[in-house]
Enzyme design. Structure first.
Site, PDB file in Angstrom:
ATOM      1  N   GLU A  17      -5.304  56.121  41.101  1.00 49.22           N
ATOM      2  CA  GLU A  17      -3.957  55.444  40.486  1.00 49.22           C
ATOM      3  C   GLU A  17      -3.448  54.193  41.159  1.00 49.22           C
ATOM      4  O   GLU A  17      -2.782  53.393  40.638  1.00 49.22           O
ATOM      5  CB  GLU A  17      -2.887  56.413  41.012  1.00 49.22           C
ATOM      6  N   PRO A  65      37.011  40.056  42.804  1.00 51.24           N
ATOM      7  CA  PRO A  65      38.017  39.948  43.971  1.00 51.24           C
ATOM      8  C   PRO A  65      37.636  39.202  44.977  1.00 51.24           C
ATOM      9  O   PRO A  65      38.458  38.943  45.782  1.00 51.24           O
ATOM     10  CB  PRO A  65      38.126  41.344  44.416  1.00 51.24           C
ATOM     11  N   ASP A 122      40.619  28.263  41.364  1.00 49.77           N
ATOM     12  CA  ASP A 122      41.729  28.470  42.079  1.00 49.77           C
ATOM     13  C   ASP A 122      41.392  28.367  43.482  1.00 49.77           C
ATOM     14  O   ASP A 122      40.256  28.847  43.936  1.00 49.77           O
ATOM     15  CB  ASP A 122      42.377  29.691  41.491  1.00 49.77           C
ATOM     16  N   LYS A 158      45.126  24.197  45.444  1.00 47.97           N
ATOM     17  CA  LYS A 158      44.935  24.003  47.078  1.00 47.97           C
ATOM     18  C   LYS A 158      45.950  25.001  47.736  1.00 47.97           C
ATOM     19  O   LYS A 158      47.197  25.415  47.000  1.00 47.97           O
ATOM     20  CB  LYS A 158      45.260  22.456  47.320  1.00 47.97           C
ATOM     21  N   GLY A 171      39.639  37.899  40.134  1.00 50.25           N
ATOM     22  CA  GLY A 171      39.814  38.934  39.338  1.00 50.25           C
ATOM     23  C   GLY A 171      39.546  38.681  38.068  1.00 50.25           C
ATOM     24  O   GLY A 171      38.379  38.128  37.558  1.00 50.25           O
ATOM     25  N   ASP A 172      40.172  39.141  37.050  1.00 52.07           N
ATOM     26  CA  ASP A 172      40.232  39.055  35.674  1.00 52.07           C
ATOM     27  C   ASP A 172      40.818  37.800  34.897  1.00 52.07           C
ATOM     28  O   ASP A 172      42.008  37.859  35.431  1.00 52.07           O
ATOM     29  CB  ASP A 172      40.225  40.301  35.091  1.00 52.07           C
ATOM     30  N   MET A 181      50.913  40.443  43.537  1.00 55.34           N
ATOM     31  CA  MET A 181      51.664  39.228  44.196  1.00 55.34           C
ATOM     32  C   MET A 181      53.099  39.709  44.728  1.00 55.34           C
ATOM     33  O   MET A 181      54.271  39.402  44.380  1.00 55.34           O
ATOM     34  CB  MET A 181      52.211  38.366  42.994  1.00 55.34           C
TER      35      MET A 181
HETATM   36  N1  SAH Z   1      43.657  37.586  37.853  1.00 50.27           N
HETATM   37  C1  SAH Z   1      43.893  38.267  39.211  1.00 50.27           C
HETATM   38  C2  SAH Z   1      44.970  38.187  39.664  1.00 50.27           C
HETATM   39  C3  SAH Z   1      45.541  36.991  40.069  1.00 50.27           C
HETATM   40  S1  SAH Z   1      47.455  36.794  40.583  1.00 50.27           S
HETATM   41  C4  SAH Z   1      42.860  39.611  39.072  1.00 50.27           C
HETATM   42  O1  SAH Z   1      42.885  40.057  37.857  1.00 50.27           O
HETATM   43  O2  SAH Z   1      43.181  40.192  40.102  1.00 50.27           O
HETATM   44  C5  SAH Z   1      47.040  36.736  42.347  1.00 50.27           C
HETATM   45  C6  SAH Z   1      47.397  38.267  42.984  1.00 50.27           C
HETATM   46  O3  SAH Z   1      46.350  39.013  42.614  1.00 50.27           O
HETATM   47  C7  SAH Z   1      47.505  38.127  44.379  1.00 50.27           C
HETATM   48  O4  SAH Z   1      48.908  37.951  44.789  1.00 50.27           O
HETATM   49  C8  SAH Z   1      47.287  39.586  44.694  1.00 50.27           C
HETATM   50  O5  SAH Z   1      48.320  40.386  44.399  1.00 50.27           O
HETATM   51  C9  SAH Z   1      46.254  39.603  43.606  1.00 50.27           C
HETATM   52  N2  SAH Z   1      44.737  39.447  44.280  1.00 50.27           N
HETATM   53  C10 SAH Z   1      43.688  38.656  44.006  1.00 50.27           C
HETATM   54  N3  SAH Z   1      42.681  39.162  44.657  1.00 50.27           N
HETATM   55  C11 SAH Z   1      42.775  39.938  45.540  1.00 50.27           C
HETATM   56  C12 SAH Z   1      42.292  40.585  46.558  1.00 50.27           C
HETATM   57  N4  SAH Z   1      41.167  40.154  46.919  1.00 50.27           N
HETATM   58  N5  SAH Z   1      42.621  41.667  46.990  1.00 50.27           N
HETATM   59  C13 SAH Z   1      43.737  42.129  46.670  1.00 50.27           C
HETATM   60  N6  SAH Z   1      44.615  41.382  45.860  1.00 50.27           N
HETATM   61  C14 SAH Z   1      44.226  40.330  45.296  1.00 50.27           C
END
Ligand code: SAH
Length: 455
Positions: free
Chosen positions: A17, A214, A237, A259, A291-292, A372
Site C-alpha cells: 500500500e 462577526p 467599517d 473611525k 456580519g452580513d 445595537m
Molecule cells: N451587519 C452586521 C450588523 C451591523 S450593526 C451583522 O450582520 O452582524 C452593528 C451591530 O451588530 C452591533 O451594535 C451589534 O449589535 C452587532 N454586532 C456586530 N458584530 C458583533 C459581534 N462580534 N458580537 C456581537 N454583536 C455584534
C-alpha cells in the site's frame, strides 16, 4: 524545489500500500515509473507503471532520478546503499531520518501546483491544509493558468503598463465569466475578449459588498477571502477587526470609513460617493462590512447608489452576529414546540410601536435577537415588559460574538431591568425568549443574580 524527472525513471522499491501511495503521486509526473519487489500485493492496475517482481539489482537504478523505498529487508538496505553511492535522492517511507527529500502533499491544478510540507513531522496536518487549499482553488484554475501562459506574448505587446497588465492577469484568473466560458470549452475566446477590453482601457470597476462575519478570520467565507485577495481597495467599517481586514491583498489600499466613536467618520452619503468614485476609476472595491452586509449594514443605500451610477456589484453573504452569538452559546434560536421563529431587530431607535410588536412576538414564543442595544438594554427590557412580555422571559447577552474575547450574561427581562452590571467592551447581541433557556449559559455572568427558568 520542483525536480525535473522527464526522460528518467522513478524507482519504487516495494509492492504494498505504501508503494501504491507513492505511485499515485509520481505517476502525475512525466517520468517512467518502475515498481520492484519480490511481493507485489497492492492493486497497481490502471497506473502507468512497470511492475518487476524480483529481488532488487543495482542496475535498477540506472537512469533513475529518484528512489522511494517502501519496504524493509535486505533488498531495501541494498537499494539505499546503492542510491547513496550513486547520489540519487532517496525517500524512505515513514523514516524521515533516512530521507534526502520529502514528498509534500500537493494540490494539483497543473500547471499550478501547491505543495504543502511539514518536513515529515505531521503528514496529517499537511493533508488538512491541503483540503482547505483544494476548496479554495476552482478545479478549472489550472486550465485558466494555461490560458494566461498562451496569452502572455499578446498581453505584453498590447498592454505596456505593468500594473495594467497585472490587472488583466488578475481579472483573467479570477473572473467568474472566464471560468464559465472555460467549462464550455470557450475559455480562449473569452480570455482574448478580456485582453482586448483591457488593451483598450475599457475595464470596468466593480464593488463587492462583502460580509466579514462577526470578527474572526476563520468565520469569513471562502468567497469573501478570495475577493479580498483580488481587491484594489478595501473600504471597511470600524467594526471589522484588523485581523479580518488583513486577509485582504497586501498591497490593496485600505480605507476605514467608520473611525471609532467621537473621531471623524464618513457619513453614509460620503461612503456612497467614495465607492462610486473608486469604481469609476476602474478599481475593484471590496466594501467590507461586519456580519452580513444585508443585515443592518445600510447595504440598501450603497446598492442604490451603485445602480444609479451603473456600476457592477456583487453581494457576498457573511455570518451575521446573531448567528455567531447563537453558535457561541449553543442556543437554538428556533426550537420545536418552543420557538417557531426568530426576529432580528435593532434596539437603537426603536419606538413604542416596535416594542409592543416585539413583546407580543416574544410572548408568542419567537426569539428576539436585538442588535445595537447594549447601552440601552435595561430600558429596552423595561419597555418590553411594559408592553406585555413576561418579566421572567429568559435573556442572554453575547458581547464580541464569534471572537476569542466573547463574554456572556444571562438572566431574564426583570433581572436585566434591575441590572447594575457593566458589560465588557465590544458589540453585543441581546437574545430574549423562551428558547434562550435551552442554550449553554452556564458560565455566563448572571444578570442581577437571577438565573434562567429553563423551558
Ligand atoms: N451587519 C452586521 C450588523 C451591523 S450593526 C451583522 O450582520 O452582524 C452593528 C451591530 O451588530 C452591533 O451594535 C451589534 O449589535 C452587532 N454586532 C456586530 N458584530 C458583533 C459581534 N462580534 N458580537 C456581537 N454583536 C455584534
Amino acid at each position: 524545489m520542483s525536480y525535473k524527472v522527464q526522460g528518467q525513471r522513478i524507482v519504487i522499491l516495494g509492492g504494498g500500500e505504501e508503494a501504491l501511495n507513492k505511485v499515485r503521486l509520481v505517476t502525475k509526473t512525466t517520468a517512467s515509473v518502475v515498481i520492484i519487489s519480490r511481493h507485489i500485493d497492492a492493486a497497481f492496475t490502471g497506473f502507468p507503471v512497470e511492475l518487476i517482481q524480483r529481488a532488487f539489482a543495482p542496475s535498477d537504478l540506472d537512469n533513475a532520478a529518484l528512489l522511494f523505498v517502501a519496504e524493509q529487508g535486505p533488498d531495501a538496505d541494498l537499494a539505499k546503499a546503492e542510491a547513496r553511492s550513486r547520489g540519487i535522492p532517496l525517500n524512505v517511507v515513514d523514516v524521515p531520518a533516512e530521507c534526502d527529500f520529502y514528498t509534500p502533499s500537493i494540490v494539483d491544478r497543473a500547471p499550478l501546483t501547491v505543495a504543502i510540507s511539514t518536513e515529515g513531522d505531521a503528514p496529517v496536518l499537511a493533508r488538512l491544509v491541503r483540503a482547505r487549499i483544494e476548496a479554495m482553488l476552482s478545479p478549472r484554475i489550472g486550465k485558466i493558468a494555461g490560458l494566461a501562459g498562451r496569452l502572455r506574448k499578446a498581453a505584453e505587446s498590447l498592454i505596456h503598463d505593468g500594473a495594467a497588465r497585472r490587472r488583466f492577469y488578475e481579472a483573467l484568473v479570477t473572473s467568474p465569466e472566464i471560468e464559465a466560458a472555460e467549462s464550455k470549452g470557450q475559455g480562449l475566446d473569452a480570455a482574448e475578449a478580456l485582453l482586448a477590453q483591457h488593451a483598450n482601457g475599457r475595464t470596468q470597476g466593480v464593488v463587492w459588498l462583502i460580509g466579514a462575519g462577526p470578527g474572526s478570520e476563520d468565520l469569513l467565507t471562502l468567497r469573501a477571502q478570495r475577493l479580498l485577495q483580488e481587491a484594489d481597495v478595501i473600504v471597511h467599517d470600524q467594526l471589522v477587526p484588523g485581523v479580518v481586514v488583513d486577509m485582504g491583498r497586501r498591497d490593496a489600499e485600505r480605507i476605514d470609513v467608520g473611525k471609532a466613536k467621537g473621531h471623524h467618520s464618513f457619513s453614509q452619503a460620503q461612503i456612497n460617493t467614495l465607492i462610486v468614485r473608486l469604481a469609476l476609476q476602474g478599481k475593484r472595491v471590496a466594501r467590507l462590512k461586519s456580519g452580513d452586509p444585508m443585515v443592518f449594514g445600510r447595504a440598501g443605500e450603497e446598492i442604490a447608489a451603485l445602480r444609479k451610477a451603473g456600476i457592477a456589484y456583487q453581494i457576498v453573504p457573511g455570518i451575521s452576529s446573531a448567528l455567531a452569538a447563537a453558535a457561541d452559546t449553543a442556543t437554538p434560536v428556533t426550537l420545536r414546540k418552543v420557538s417557531s421563529g426568530f426576529v432580528t431587530a435593532t434596539a437603537h431607535g426603536a419606538d413604542d410601536g416596535d416594542l409592543a410588536h416585539w413583546a407580543s412576538l416574544a410572548q408568542a414564543g419567537l426569539t428576539l435577537a436585538l442588535y445595537m442595544g447594549k447601552s440601552i438594554a435595561p430600558d429596552v427590557a423595561a419597555r418590553l415588559v411594559a408592553h406585555g412580555a413576561r418579566a421572567d422571559l429568559p435573556v442572554g447577552i453575547v458581547v464580541n460574538a464569534g471572537r476569542s474575547t466573547m463574554t456572556t450574561y444571562s438572566g431574564c427581562l426583570q433581572s436585566l431591568i434591575d441590572c447594575q452590571a457593566t458589560f465588557s467592551d465590544g458589540p453585543a447581541i441581546i437574545f430574549v425568549g423562551e428558547a434562550v433557556g435551552a442554550g449553554d449559559w452556564a458560565d455566563a455572568a448572571q444578570l442581577a443574580g437571577m438565573s434562567f427558568k429553563v423551558a
